[in-house]
Design an enzyme around this catalytic site. Structure first.
Site, PDB file in Angstrom:
ATOM      1  CE  LYS A   1      -1.836   1.662   3.818  1.00  0.00           C
ATOM      2  NZ  LYS A   1      -1.451   3.097   3.874  1.00  0.00           N
TER       3      LYS A   1
ATOM      4  CG  ASP B   1      -5.113   4.406   1.507  1.00  0.00           C
ATOM      5  OD1 ASP B   1      -6.297   4.593   1.157  1.00  0.00           O
ATOM      6  OD2 ASP B   1      -4.757   4.361   2.709  1.00  0.00           O
TER       7      ASP B   1
ATOM      8  CE  LYS C   1      -7.983   6.616   3.957  1.00  0.00           C
ATOM      9  NZ  LYS C   1      -6.532   6.290   3.743  1.00  0.00           N
TER      10      LYS C   1
ATOM     11  CG  ASP D   1     -12.368  17.188  -6.367  1.00  0.00           C
ATOM     12  OD1 ASP D   1     -13.230  18.012  -6.765  1.00  0.00           O
ATOM     13  OD2 ASP D   1     -11.211  17.501  -6.062  1.00  0.00           O
TER      14      ASP D   1
ATOM     15  CB  THR E   1      -9.549   1.600  11.355  1.00  0.00           C
ATOM     16  OG1 THR E   1      -8.330   2.036  10.766  1.00  0.00           O
ATOM     17  CG2 THR E   1     -10.243   0.629  10.429  1.00  0.00           C
TER      18      THR E   1
ATOM     19  NE  ARG F   1      -1.425  -1.256  15.103  1.00  0.00           N
ATOM     20  CZ  ARG F   1      -1.554  -0.763  13.885  1.00  0.00           C
ATOM     21  NH1 ARG F   1      -1.743  -1.572  12.865  1.00  0.00           N
ATOM     22  NH2 ARG F   1      -1.479   0.536  13.670  1.00  0.00           N
TER      23      ARG F   1
ATOM     24  NE  ARG G   1       0.966   3.142  12.568  1.00  0.00           N
ATOM     25  CZ  ARG G   1       0.066   3.962  13.072  1.00  0.00           C
ATOM     26  NH1 ARG G   1       0.453   4.936  13.889  1.00  0.00           N
ATOM     27  NH2 ARG G   1      -1.204   3.836  12.762  1.00  0.00           N
TER      28      ARG G   1
END
Length: 234
Positions: free
Chosen positions: A39, A66, A68, A71, A121, A182, A212
């Protein structure tokens, strides 16, 4: 010719949430042979990541861009057309009915999978209220999932907490892409609606986005392999 079966490796998307191309290239090198789907979001995109995305895609690596998008219809359509030409695999846009309709029409005939972002999220019920919505996050996710299905979108982005309910709405064929993943014992960071990799698969997620926990690990390869093992155990 029969298509090959989709493996768990195909379903793990690593978020290249790093500040420089040098950092991104290092992550990709370290995960070579383990991860084949990445991503790229705002942080890397605005640091030369779009050219890097094209380079990876041209070599057969799948890229989830990504962005998003949100418009006016014409602007969204032109953006989608350009991104489809880049060879991207997935693209996010906010799940507003008019936006989705314009994007679907623009992507017609391409292999680009359009994903509707329902509720971030990082947002909980109070955040949704503060943003002016009358629905709680769960209700809003389900409503937008129905709208994405009717618009002909390729998939949904939602929390894995909502994946099971979303899957019941969209059926077996649409992608259900879940960030906020996670592994057990990892820091949640700024994510508020999180689940483990195995839980996400059991809930009906088709693809897991993990940033992460892998990118920030001392041994990225080992963490990615452990997450894949957990996904396979679901």
């Amino acid at each position: 010719m029969q298509e090959r079966a989709i493996t768990m490796q195909d379903r793990l998307i690593v978020g290249l949430d790093v500040p420089t191309l040098k950092d991104a290239e290092k992550v990709v090198r370290e995960l070579d042979g383990v991860v084949s789907f990445y991503k790229i979001g705002y942080q890397l995109a605005f640091a030369g990541g779009l050219d890097f995305a094209r380079e990876l895609a041209s070599g057969g690596t799948r890229i989830f861009l990504d962005m998003k998008l949100l418009d006016i219809d014409n602007t969204v359509a032109k953006g989608v057309e350009a991104i489809a030409r880049m060879g991207m695999t997935m693209l996010t846009l906010h799940a507003y009915p008019k936006t989705m309709k314009a994007a679907v029409e623009a992507a017609r005939g391409s292999d680009l999978c359009l994903l509707g972002v329902t509720v971030l999220t990082s947002m909980d019920e109070q955040d949704v209220i503060d943003a002016g919505y009358e629905h709680d996050p769960h209700t809003l996710v389900l409503r937008r999932s129905e709208q994405a299905l009717h618009a002909g979108m390729g998939g949904i982005v939602c929390s894995a907490e909502e994946a099971e309910a979303v899957r019941r709405i969209v059926g077996p064929n649409m992608a259900v892409v879940t960030p906020g993943i996670r592994p057990k014992g990892s820091d949640h960071g700024d994510q508020k609606r999180v689940v483990t990799p195995a839980q996400a698969i059991r809930n009906g997620s088709s693809h897991l986005v993990v940033g992460r926990p892998i990118v920030g690990a001392p041994d990225r390869r080992a963490v990615a392999e452990a997450i894949l093992d957990e996904m396979r155990s679901a």
